[in-house]
Scaffold this motif. Structure first.
Motif, PDB file in Angstrom:
ATOM      1  N   MET A 105      10.168   8.993  -4.951  1.00 20.30           N
ATOM      2  CA  MET A 105      11.171   7.956  -5.167  1.00 20.30           C
ATOM      3  C   MET A 105      11.920   7.607  -3.885  1.00 20.30           C
ATOM      4  O   MET A 105      12.291   6.451  -3.665  1.00 20.30           O
ATOM      5  N   GLU A 106      12.118   8.587  -3.028  1.00 21.35           N
ATOM      6  CA  GLU A 106      12.822   8.335  -1.771  1.00 21.35           C
ATOM      7  C   GLU A 106      12.032   7.377  -0.884  1.00 21.35           C
ATOM      8  O   GLU A 106      12.610   6.477  -0.264  1.00 21.35           O
ATOM      9  N   ALA A 107      10.704   7.565  -0.830  1.00 15.73           N
ATOM     10  CA  ALA A 107       9.860   6.680  -0.029  1.00 15.73           C
ATOM     11  C   ALA A 107       9.861   5.267  -0.594  1.00 15.73           C
ATOM     12  O   ALA A 107       9.885   4.284   0.155  1.00 15.73           O
ATOM     13  N   LEU A 108       9.833   5.137  -1.910  1.00 18.01           N
ATOM     14  CA  LEU A 108       9.887   3.810  -2.533  1.00 18.01           C
ATOM     15  C   LEU A 108      11.163   3.084  -2.126  1.00 18.01           C
ATOM     16  O   LEU A 108      11.133   1.901  -1.774  1.00 18.01           O
ATOM     17  N   HIS A 109      12.274   3.798  -2.196  1.00 15.84           N
ATOM     18  CA  HIS A 109      13.552   3.190  -1.837  1.00 15.84           C
ATOM     19  C   HIS A 109      13.561   2.807  -0.363  1.00 15.84           C
ATOM     20  O   HIS A 109      14.032   1.707   0.006  1.00 15.84           O
ATOM     21  N   TYR A 110      13.036   3.672   0.487  1.00 12.09           N
ATOM     22  CA  TYR A 110      13.002   3.409   1.931  1.00 12.09           C
ATOM     23  C   TYR A 110      12.199   2.160   2.252  1.00 12.09           C
ATOM     24  O   TYR A 110      12.667   1.284   3.004  1.00 12.09           O
ATOM     25  N   VAL A 125       0.837  -1.197   0.000  1.00 11.48           N
ATOM     26  CA  VAL A 125       0.000   0.000   0.000  1.00 11.48           C
ATOM     27  C   VAL A 125       0.876   1.253   0.000  1.00 11.48           C
ATOM     28  O   VAL A 125       0.619   2.213  -0.746  1.00 11.48           O
ATOM     29  N   ARG A 126       1.934   1.261   0.809  1.00 12.30           N
ATOM     30  CA  ARG A 126       2.810   2.427   0.886  1.00 12.30           C
ATOM     31  C   ARG A 126       3.613   2.611  -0.392  1.00 12.30           C
ATOM     32  O   ARG A 126       3.886   3.754  -0.806  1.00 12.30           O
ATOM     33  N   ALA A 127       3.991   1.513  -1.018  1.00 13.40           N
ATOM     34  CA  ALA A 127       4.682   1.614  -2.305  1.00 13.40           C
ATOM     35  C   ALA A 127       3.756   2.204  -3.362  1.00 13.40           C
ATOM     36  O   ALA A 127       4.171   3.042  -4.175  1.00 13.40           O
ATOM     37  N   MET A 128       2.512   1.789  -3.335  1.00  9.94           N
ATOM     38  CA  MET A 128       1.540   2.312  -4.292  1.00  9.94           C
ATOM     39  C   MET A 128       1.314   3.808  -4.074  1.00  9.94           C
ATOM     40  O   MET A 128       1.269   4.588  -5.027  1.00  9.94           O
ATOM     41  N   GLN A 129       1.193   4.215  -2.819  1.00 10.32           N
ATOM     42  CA  GLN A 129       0.995   5.632  -2.501  1.00 10.32           C
ATOM     43  C   GLN A 129       2.205   6.454  -2.921  1.00 10.32           C
ATOM     44  O   GLN A 129       2.069   7.552  -3.463  1.00 10.32           O
ATOM     45  N   ALA A 130       3.402   5.931  -2.660  1.00 10.65           N
ATOM     46  CA  ALA A 130       4.621   6.651  -3.025  1.00 10.65           C
ATOM     47  C   ALA A 130       4.768   6.778  -4.533  1.00 10.65           C
ATOM     48  O   ALA A 130       5.133   7.835  -5.052  1.00 10.65           O
ATOM     49  N   ALA A 131       4.476   5.695  -5.262  1.00  8.31           N
ATOM     50  CA  ALA A 131       4.587   5.729  -6.721  1.00  8.31           C
ATOM     51  C   ALA A 131       3.562   6.688  -7.333  1.00  8.31           C
ATOM     52  O   ALA A 131       3.844   7.353  -8.336  1.00  8.31           O
ATOM     53  N   THR A 132       2.408   6.777  -6.718  1.00  6.86           N
ATOM     54  CA  THR A 132       1.350   7.661  -7.230  1.00  6.86           C
ATOM     55  C   THR A 132       1.794   9.118  -7.224  1.00  6.86           C
ATOM     56  O   THR A 132       1.497   9.881  -8.147  1.00  6.86           O
ATOM     57  N   ALA A 185      -0.065   1.396  -9.036  1.00  2.00           N
ATOM     58  CA  ALA A 185      -0.119   2.855  -9.128  1.00  2.00           C
ATOM     59  C   ALA A 185      -0.065   3.309 -10.580  1.00  2.00           C
ATOM     60  O   ALA A 185      -0.810   4.218 -10.989  1.00  2.00           O
ATOM     61  N   HIS A 186       0.802   2.696 -11.366  1.00  2.00           N
ATOM     62  CA  HIS A 186       0.933   3.071 -12.776  1.00  2.00           C
ATOM     63  C   HIS A 186      -0.378   2.855 -13.527  1.00  2.00           C
ATOM     64  O   HIS A 186      -0.751   3.682 -14.377  1.00  2.00           O
ATOM     65  N   TRP A 187      -1.057   1.775 -13.205  1.00  4.68           N
ATOM     66  CA  TRP A 187      -2.325   1.475 -13.878  1.00  4.68           C
ATOM     67  C   TRP A 187      -3.519   2.146 -13.194  1.00  4.68           C
ATOM     68  O   TRP A 187      -4.654   1.907 -13.574  1.00  4.68           O
TER      69      TRP A 187
END
Length: 229
Positions: A80-85, A69-76, A143-145
């Motif tokens: 990028m920093e949150a995705l890496h974290y 869920v957090r990866a999806m929110q960050a990608a939206t 997120a991309h879709w």
């Protein structure tokens, strides 16, 4: 959970992403289930159901889904920093080498696949770094879709349950009908689990998965193995 409205395109995207036909190698992992079957702790449909219900209520799948869920929110929002974290956080949270490697292998396969069919995702993959966990890659794709976050979460949990039920059908063994009956019986708990996960704060992300960890550790020394974990 509130009513989810999906366009045809969004609905088809989540079906594709959560499909067991997605070539990420999920079928080769049992997440410790092979050990539990060999030890007689999971021996029929009822005990398999108990194990899966326990994992949905307390296990590592809750942690993985929360990070997805957090990866999806960050990608939206292209954070990028949150995705890496969160990718590093999830790697550190893995309790055994086999569980970590399965997450990395499936994540790598999904990122590579997405890079070929949706090249626009590549900057997100670069930001995450290598290796990427499966939950992170799944969140980026969702997120991309532009899939509804609740639908993505349900799809992630359903895909997990489908994979382990398929493993149980092979290992115990169970009939295909029993497997489908079990999947149907898990639906209310999957929905309830999704509601709980989506409302978690960062500091509330946790799991109690020592049973899974012990089963995963023992898998390495099994006499015969059909699965990689």
């Amino acid at each position: 959970m509130d009513t989810i409205t999906l366009t045809d395109s969004h609905f088809l995207h989540i079906l594709q992403l959560a499909s067991s036909a997605l070539p990420v190698g999920a079928y080769s992992y049992s997440e410790g289930l092979e050990t539990l079957v060999e030890n007689g702790e999971v021996a029929n449909q009822a005990t398999l159901q108990q194990w899966l219900e326990g994992e949905l209520r307390y296990g590592a799948i809750r942690l993985e889904a929360a990070v997805m869920v957090r990866a999806m929110q960050a990608a939206t929002i292209e954070d990028m920093e949150a995705l890496h974290y969160w990718n590093l956080w999830l790697s550190a949270a893995r309790e055994t080498q086999e569980l970590r490697n399965s997450s990395w292998q499936m994540g790598r396969s999904l990122i590579q696949l997405l890079g070929k069919i949706q090249p626009q995702i590549q900057p997100f993959a670069d930001a995450v770094g290598n290796p990427s966990n499966y939950a992170i890659a799944f969140g980026i794709a969702a997120a991309h879709w532009q899939i509804d976050i609740s639908a993505a979460l349900l799809g992630y949990l359903h895909s997990w349950a489908t994979n382990l039920i398929t493993a149980g059908v092979k290992l115990i063994p169970l009939g295909q009908t029993a497997g489908q009956e079990l999947l149907l019986q898990l639906q209310p708990l999957i929905s309830h689990t999704a509601i709980e996960i989506i409302s978690l704060k960062d500091e509330e992300i946790a799991c109690c998965s020592w049973g899974l960890s012990l089963a995963s550790m023992q898998h390495e020394t099994q006499y015969t193995r059909l699965f990689r974990s």
